[in-house]
Design a protein around this motif. Structure first.
Motif, mmCIF file in Angstrom:
data_model
loop_
_atom_site.group_PDB
_atom_site.id
_atom_site.type_symbol
_atom_site.label_atom_id
_atom_site.label_comp_id
_atom_site.label_asym_id
_atom_site.label_seq_id
_atom_site.Cartn_x
_atom_site.Cartn_y
_atom_site.Cartn_z
ATOM 1 N N ALA A 79 35.361 -38.078 39.775
ATOM 2 C CA ALA A 79 36.729 -38.384 39.354
ATOM 3 C C ALA A 79 36.914 -37.811 37.955
ATOM 4 C CB ALA A 79 36.978 -39.889 39.352
ATOM 5 N N MET A 80 38.142 -37.397 37.660
ATOM 6 C CA MET A 80 38.428 -36.799 36.354
ATOM 7 C C MET A 80 39.742 -37.346 35.815
ATOM 8 S SD MET A 80 39.520 -32.871 35.532
ATOM 9 C CE MET A 80 40.195 -32.447 33.905
ATOM 10 N N TRP A 81 39.791 -37.581 34.506
ATOM 11 C CA TRP A 81 41.043 -37.961 33.854
ATOM 12 C C TRP A 81 40.975 -37.477 32.405
ATOM 13 C CZ3 TRP A 81 37.057 -40.998 35.219
ATOM 14 C CH2 TRP A 81 36.419 -41.779 34.244
ATOM 15 N N ARG A 82 42.127 -37.478 31.761
ATOM 16 C CA ARG A 82 42.211 -36.966 30.393
ATOM 17 C C ARG A 82 42.844 -38.001 29.482
ATOM 18 N NH1 ARG A 82 46.026 -31.947 28.239
ATOM 19 N NH2 ARG A 82 45.307 -31.955 26.081
ATOM 20 N N LEU A 83 42.254 -38.154 28.296
ATOM 21 C CA LEU A 83 42.799 -39.026 27.264
ATOM 22 C C LEU A 83 42.875 -38.212 25.968
ATOM 23 C CD1 LEU A 83 40.742 -42.280 27.994
ATOM 24 C CD2 LEU A 83 43.187 -41.941 28.433
ATOM 25 N N GLY A 84 44.088 -37.913 25.535
ATOM 26 C CA GLY A 84 44.239 -37.093 24.345
ATOM 27 C C GLY A 84 43.686 -35.700 24.580
ATOM 28 N N ASP A 85 42.760 -35.284 23.729
ATOM 29 C CA ASP A 85 42.159 -33.954 23.840
ATOM 30 C C ASP A 85 40.767 -33.996 24.452
ATOM 31 O OD1 ASP A 85 44.379 -32.726 22.668
ATOM 32 O OD2 ASP A 85 43.613 -33.100 20.646
ATOM 33 N N VAL A 86 40.468 -35.077 25.162
ATOM 34 C CA VAL A 86 39.139 -35.237 25.746
ATOM 35 C C VAL A 86 39.248 -35.433 27.257
ATOM 36 C CG1 VAL A 86 37.007 -36.598 25.749
ATOM 37 C CG2 VAL A 86 38.272 -36.261 23.611
ATOM 38 N N ASP A 87 38.442 -34.693 27.995
ATOM 39 C CA ASP A 87 38.344 -34.860 29.447
ATOM 40 C C ASP A 87 37.190 -35.796 29.767
ATOM 41 O OD1 ASP A 87 40.400 -33.077 29.939
ATOM 42 O OD2 ASP A 87 39.062 -31.355 30.202
ATOM 43 N N TYR A 88 37.401 -36.642 30.776
ATOM 44 C CA TYR A 88 36.368 -37.571 31.218
ATOM 45 C C TYR A 88 36.086 -37.292 32.692
ATOM 46 C CZ TYR A 88 37.338 -40.051 26.892
ATOM 47 O OH TYR A 88 37.508 -40.365 25.566
ATOM 48 N N TRP A 89 34.812 -37.137 33.014
ATOM 49 C CA TRP A 89 34.380 -36.845 34.375
ATOM 50 C C TRP A 89 33.381 -37.907 34.799
ATOM 51 C CZ3 TRP A 89 35.830 -31.853 36.466
ATOM 52 C CH2 TRP A 89 36.458 -31.008 35.531
#
Length: 236
Positions: free
Chosen positions: A204-214
């Motif tokens: 799963a992937m999502w983005r918060l601000g300028d950071v991607d989270y996987w």
């Protein structure tokens, strides 16, 4: 360089993903430390076993035929009005989102598997986000979100420094019953969401601000989706 620093860099060192300065530091430490050389030998044995024992998927003839480029008898740029058609095609191509980097997805799954097999699940073991989050200061050039999701059934258990495609990344470790959820945080780069499953692991992937989270785990896809939503909502 301490033993902890060397071990945290060892996987990237063996994969040839470190810069010249870091490679020299790790090599120098290994020359003087028998314990870390033993860890190096153990990792090299694991890597060799994985390469020789895990079969590589082979595309069927039908699939290769479907994806092979087909010759065009009348390319659009040679027909009347071809310039307009080519312009439209280029416009669509520029607006179309980039596909997920296959190498990045592979390194995400490799990082998850490596953390489970190489006894390197975390560098800092703690259920306290106020301990895990500050640990990354000075180790990476961004501040990852580290929400407390224990009430949602996803307790934080630690964090570590990881490397994806030669870039340092924050590795956040959560647990769902007996399952481990690795969350890799790294600076944002344009990409479409990853495939939902690779080599038996869900992503799963999502983005918060300028950071991607996987997120990568072997939990059910629905549970990983719930985890991603709770993480994103708690961090905003």
């Amino acid at each position: 360089m301490t033993c902890n620093d060397a071990k945290s860099h060892l996987s990237a060192y063996l994969d040839g993903e470190l810069d010249a300065a870091s490679t020299s530091q790790v090599r120098g430490h290994l020359a003087d430390c028998e314990g870390c050389r033993m860890e190096q030998a153990r990792l090299e044995g694991l890597i060799g076993a994985i390469r020789t024992q895990v079969p590589r998927p082979v595309a069927s003839g039908t699939l290769r035929a479907r994806v092979a480029p087909q010759p065009r008898k009348n390319p659009i740029w040679l027909t009347a009005g071809g310039s307009l058609a080519l312009g439209l095609a280029l416009g669509v191509a520029l607006m179309w989102p980039r596909r997920t980097d296959d190498a990045l997805v592979a390194s995400l799954v490799d990082g998850h598997v490596r953390s489970l097999m190489a006894s390197h699940l975390f560098d800092v073991a703690s259920t306290d986000r106020h301990t895990v989050k500050p640990w990354f200061l000075g180790k990476i050039d961004f501040a990852p979100a580290v929400p407390d999701l224990a009430r949602d059934g996803f307790p934080l258990i630690g964090g570590r420094l990881d490397y994806l495609g030669g870039r340092p990344a924050a590795g956040l470790v959560y647990r769902r019953n007996a399952h481990i959820i690795n969350v890799f945080a790294l600076p944002h780069s344009p990409a479409t969401p990853p495939p939902s499953s690779v080599r038996g692991f869900h992503l799963a992937m999502w983005r918060l601000g300028d950071v991607d989270y996987w997120a990568v785990s072997d939990v059910e896809a629905s549970e990983l989706a719930t985890f991603a939503k709770r993480f994103e909502a708690s961090a905003r």
